[in-house]
Write a protein that holds these residues in place. Structure first.
Motif, PDB file in Angstrom:
ATOM      1  N   ALA A 165       0.830  -1.204   0.000  1.00  0.00           N
ATOM      2  CA  ALA A 165       0.000   0.000   0.000  1.00  0.00           C
ATOM      3  C   ALA A 165       0.865   1.257   0.000  1.00  0.00           C
ATOM      4  N   ALA A 166       0.253   2.380  -0.320  1.00  0.00           N
ATOM      5  CA  ALA A 166       0.945   3.672  -0.263  1.00  0.00           C
ATOM      6  C   ALA A 166       1.479   3.909   1.154  1.00  0.00           C
ATOM      7  N   TRP A 167       2.544   4.660   1.260  1.00  0.00           N
ATOM      8  CA  TRP A 167       3.216   4.827   2.556  1.00  0.00           C
ATOM      9  C   TRP A 167       2.287   5.403   3.617  1.00  0.00           C
ATOM     10  N   TYR A 168       1.423   6.353   3.199  1.00  0.00           N
ATOM     11  CA  TYR A 168       0.535   6.977   4.183  1.00  0.00           C
ATOM     12  C   TYR A 168      -0.538   6.008   4.667  1.00  0.00           C
ATOM     13  N   VAL A 169      -0.901   5.044   3.820  1.00  0.00           N
ATOM     14  CA  VAL A 169      -1.854   4.011   4.239  1.00  0.00           C
ATOM     15  C   VAL A 169      -1.179   3.040   5.203  1.00  0.00           C
ATOM     16  N   ARG A 170       0.057   2.619   4.878  1.00  0.00           N
ATOM     17  CA  ARG A 170       0.806   1.755   5.790  1.00  0.00           C
ATOM     18  C   ARG A 170       0.972   2.422   7.154  1.00  0.00           C
ATOM     19  N   TYR A 171       1.302   3.708   7.128  1.00  0.00           N
ATOM     20  CA  TYR A 171       1.500   4.426   8.393  1.00  0.00           C
ATOM     21  C   TYR A 171       0.203   4.454   9.207  1.00  0.00           C
ATOM     22  N   ALA A 172      -0.900   4.776   8.545  1.00  0.00           N
ATOM     23  CA  ALA A 172      -2.183   4.865   9.245  1.00  0.00           C
ATOM     24  C   ALA A 172      -2.582   3.519   9.840  1.00  0.00           C
ATOM     25  N   ILE A 173      -2.394   2.461   9.079  1.00  0.00           N
ATOM     26  CA  ILE A 173      -2.813   1.131   9.535  1.00  0.00           C
ATOM     27  C   ILE A 173      -1.918   0.642  10.673  1.00  0.00           C
ATOM     28  N   ARG A 174      -0.607   0.860  10.558  1.00  0.00           N
ATOM     29  CA  ARG A 174       0.330   0.260  11.512  1.00  0.00           C
ATOM     30  C   ARG A 174       0.710   1.171  12.674  1.00  0.00           C
ATOM     31  N   LYS A 175       0.486   2.475  12.550  1.00  0.00           N
ATOM     32  CA  LYS A 175       0.873   3.389  13.625  1.00  0.00           C
ATOM     33  C   LYS A 175      -0.320   4.068  14.292  1.00  0.00           C
ATOM     34  N   VAL A 176      -1.397   4.253  13.565  1.00  0.00           N
ATOM     35  CA  VAL A 176      -2.554   4.966  14.105  1.00  0.00           C
ATOM     36  C   VAL A 176      -3.658   3.994  14.496  1.00  0.00           C
ATOM     37  N   GLU A 177      -3.968   3.059  13.608  1.00  0.00           N
ATOM     38  CA  GLU A 177      -5.016   2.076  13.869  1.00  0.00           C
ATOM     39  C   GLU A 177      -4.548   1.037  14.889  1.00  0.00           C
ATOM     40  N   CYS A 178      -5.514   0.259  15.395  1.00  0.00           N
ATOM     41  CA  CYS A 178      -5.177  -0.854  16.282  1.00  0.00           C
ATOM     42  C   CYS A 178      -4.713  -2.050  15.437  1.00  0.00           C
ATOM     43  N   PRO A 179      -3.963  -2.994  16.027  1.00  0.00           N
ATOM     44  CA  PRO A 179      -3.481  -4.155  15.277  1.00  0.00           C
ATOM     45  C   PRO A 179      -4.596  -4.974  14.634  1.00  0.00           C
ATOM     46  N   LEU A 180      -5.794  -4.907  15.205  1.00  0.00           N
ATOM     47  CA  LEU A 180      -6.906  -5.665  14.658  1.00  0.00           C
ATOM     48  C   LEU A 180      -7.284  -5.206  13.253  1.00  0.00           C
ATOM     49  N   ALA A 181      -6.982  -3.960  12.908  1.00  0.00           N
ATOM     50  CA  ALA A 181      -7.326  -3.451  11.586  1.00  0.00           C
ATOM     51  C   ALA A 181      -6.582  -4.219  10.497  1.00  0.00           C
ATOM     52  N   GLU A 182      -5.292  -4.441  10.697  1.00  0.00           N
ATOM     53  CA  GLU A 182      -4.531  -5.169   9.681  1.00  0.00           C
ATOM     54  C   GLU A 182      -4.973  -6.625   9.609  1.00  0.00           C
ATOM     55  N   ASP A 183      -5.320  -7.201  10.734  1.00  0.00           N
ATOM     56  CA  ASP A 183      -5.858  -8.558  10.733  1.00  0.00           C
ATOM     57  C   ASP A 183      -7.128  -8.624   9.891  1.00  0.00           C
ATOM     58  N   PHE A 184      -8.008  -7.629  10.018  1.00  0.00           N
ATOM     59  CA  PHE A 184      -9.240  -7.567   9.229  1.00  0.00           C
ATOM     60  C   PHE A 184      -8.921  -7.414   7.746  1.00  0.00           C
ATOM     61  N   ILE A 185      -7.989  -6.525   7.430  1.00  0.00           N
ATOM     62  CA  ILE A 185      -7.622  -6.272   6.032  1.00  0.00           C
ATOM     63  C   ILE A 185      -7.059  -7.529   5.377  1.00  0.00           C
ATOM     64  N   ASP A 186      -6.312  -8.326   6.144  1.00  0.00           N
ATOM     65  CA  ASP A 186      -5.682  -9.533   5.612  1.00  0.00           C
ATOM     66  C   ASP A 186      -6.677 -10.642   5.294  1.00  0.00           C
ATOM     67  N   ARG A 187      -7.875 -10.558   5.833  1.00  0.00           N
ATOM     68  CA  ARG A 187      -8.871 -11.618   5.644  1.00  0.00           C
ATOM     69  C   ARG A 187      -9.772 -11.301   4.450  1.00  0.00           C
ATOM     70  N   ASP A 188     -10.356 -12.332   3.871  1.00  0.00           N
ATOM     71  CA  ASP A 188     -11.345 -12.192   2.804  1.00  0.00           C
ATOM     72  C   ASP A 188     -12.704 -11.967   3.465  1.00  0.00           C
ATOM     73  N   THR A 189     -13.211 -10.755   3.387  1.00  0.00           N
ATOM     74  CA  THR A 189     -14.447 -10.433   4.104  1.00  0.00           C
ATOM     75  C   THR A 189     -15.639 -11.209   3.558  1.00  0.00           C
ATOM     76  N   GLN A 190     -15.701 -11.394   2.243  1.00  0.00           N
ATOM     77  CA  GLN A 190     -16.807 -12.179   1.688  1.00  0.00           C
ATOM     78  C   GLN A 190     -16.756 -13.620   2.194  1.00  0.00           C
ATOM     79  N   ALA A 191     -15.562 -14.193   2.268  1.00  0.00           N
ATOM     80  CA  ALA A 191     -15.417 -15.544   2.809  1.00  0.00           C
ATOM     81  C   ALA A 191     -15.827 -15.594   4.278  1.00  0.00           C
ATOM     82  N   MET A 192     -15.613 -14.504   4.993  1.00  0.00           N
ATOM     83  CA  MET A 192     -16.010 -14.412   6.395  1.00  0.00           C
ATOM     84  C   MET A 192     -17.536 -14.460   6.537  1.00  0.00           C
ATOM     85  N   LEU A 193     -18.235 -13.896   5.541  1.00  0.00           N
ATOM     86  CA  LEU A 193     -19.682 -13.762   5.611  1.00  0.00           C
ATOM     87  C   LEU A 193     -20.446 -14.986   5.105  1.00  0.00           C
ATOM     88  N   ARG A 194     -19.875 -15.712   4.158  1.00  0.00           N
ATOM     89  CA  ARG A 194     -20.606 -16.817   3.522  1.00  0.00           C
ATOM     90  C   ARG A 194     -21.087 -17.882   4.499  1.00  0.00           C
TER      91      ARG A 194
END
Length: 220
Positions: A165-194
């Motif tokens: 991802a763009a540097w500012y997105v990496r920074y926001a996800i890894r420095k501003v957001e909680c660790p759970l955000a990256e865990d969510f991003i790494d998963r297939d949300t549609q697969a989570m819902l099926r």
């Protein structure tokens, strides 16, 4: 990543204190005025119709409820779930003129009394802030609350490779957001819902595809 690395205490989803009291203003300032236009567009993309009933998970200050009210009108209904005292106070003040917007003090990851009642369940930048087990409970609450053919509208991060991802997105996800955000991003949300019975999906993308409105439909 594995959800075993995380605890719900790692989450930042429950906003408190100064940040909660001035949440809307801070969002507007931090995003240089981009957020109000974005959230209006995203809520329009849900495709709400006059008279529809909406269950709003993690309703915050009421900004989203007011935007949804523009689409459902006085003949519809919004039931908004929020547990933060500062958020609740703002919600009540902001939505006071509209008797068809109801605020309920309930957690979205606990048992809920709603069954086959709502056309839409909406959740905005909240699902990513829970460990995977609790995400499952929230999804189960949504599918249970929806009428047959109803839609679960999830406005949150898209699924993408954070390393690329763009540097500012990496920074926001890894420095501003909680660790759970990256865990969510790494998963297939549609697969989570099926596994919960959702069988049809529609997507709208924003902010260079890093953000997404995912609409998941309950079978008719």
């Amino acid at each position: 990543m594995s959800e075993k690395e995380f605890r719900q205490e790692d989450s930042k989803v429950e906003v408190k204190g100064f940040e909660a009291r001035y949440y809307d203003r801070l969002m507007d300032i931090i995003t240089l005025g981009w957020y109000p236009k974005f959230i209006r567009k995203a809520i329009a993309d849900i495709g709400l119709k006059p008279g529809e009933c909406v269950l709003d998970f993690g309703a915050g200050t009421g900004r989203n409820a007011l935007l949804m009210h523009e689409h459902i009108g006085d003949s519809g209904k919004i039931t908004a779930l929020e547990i933060g005292p500062e958020m609740q106070a703002q919600f009540k003040k902001n939505t006071a003129p509209y008797p068809n917007i109801e605020l309920v003090d309930r957690r979205i990851d606990g048992p809920l009394p709603y069954e086959n009642e709502y056309d839409v369940v909406f959740i905005s930048f909240v699902l990513h802030g829970f460990v995977q087990e609790l995400r499952g409970r929230i999804i189960q609450n949504a599918v249970r609350a929806l009428k047959p053919g109803g839609r679960f509208a999830i406005l949150d991060y898209n699924n993408f490779n954070v390393d690329e991802a763009a540097w500012y997105v990496r920074y926001a996800i890894r420095k501003v957001e909680c660790p759970l955000a990256e865990d969510f991003i790494d998963r297939d949300t549609q697969a989570m819902l099926r596994p919960f019975g959702f069988d049809r999906f529609e997507e709208r993308f924003y902010f260079k595809n890093y953000l997404r409105l995912l609409k998941a439909y309950k079978p008719s």
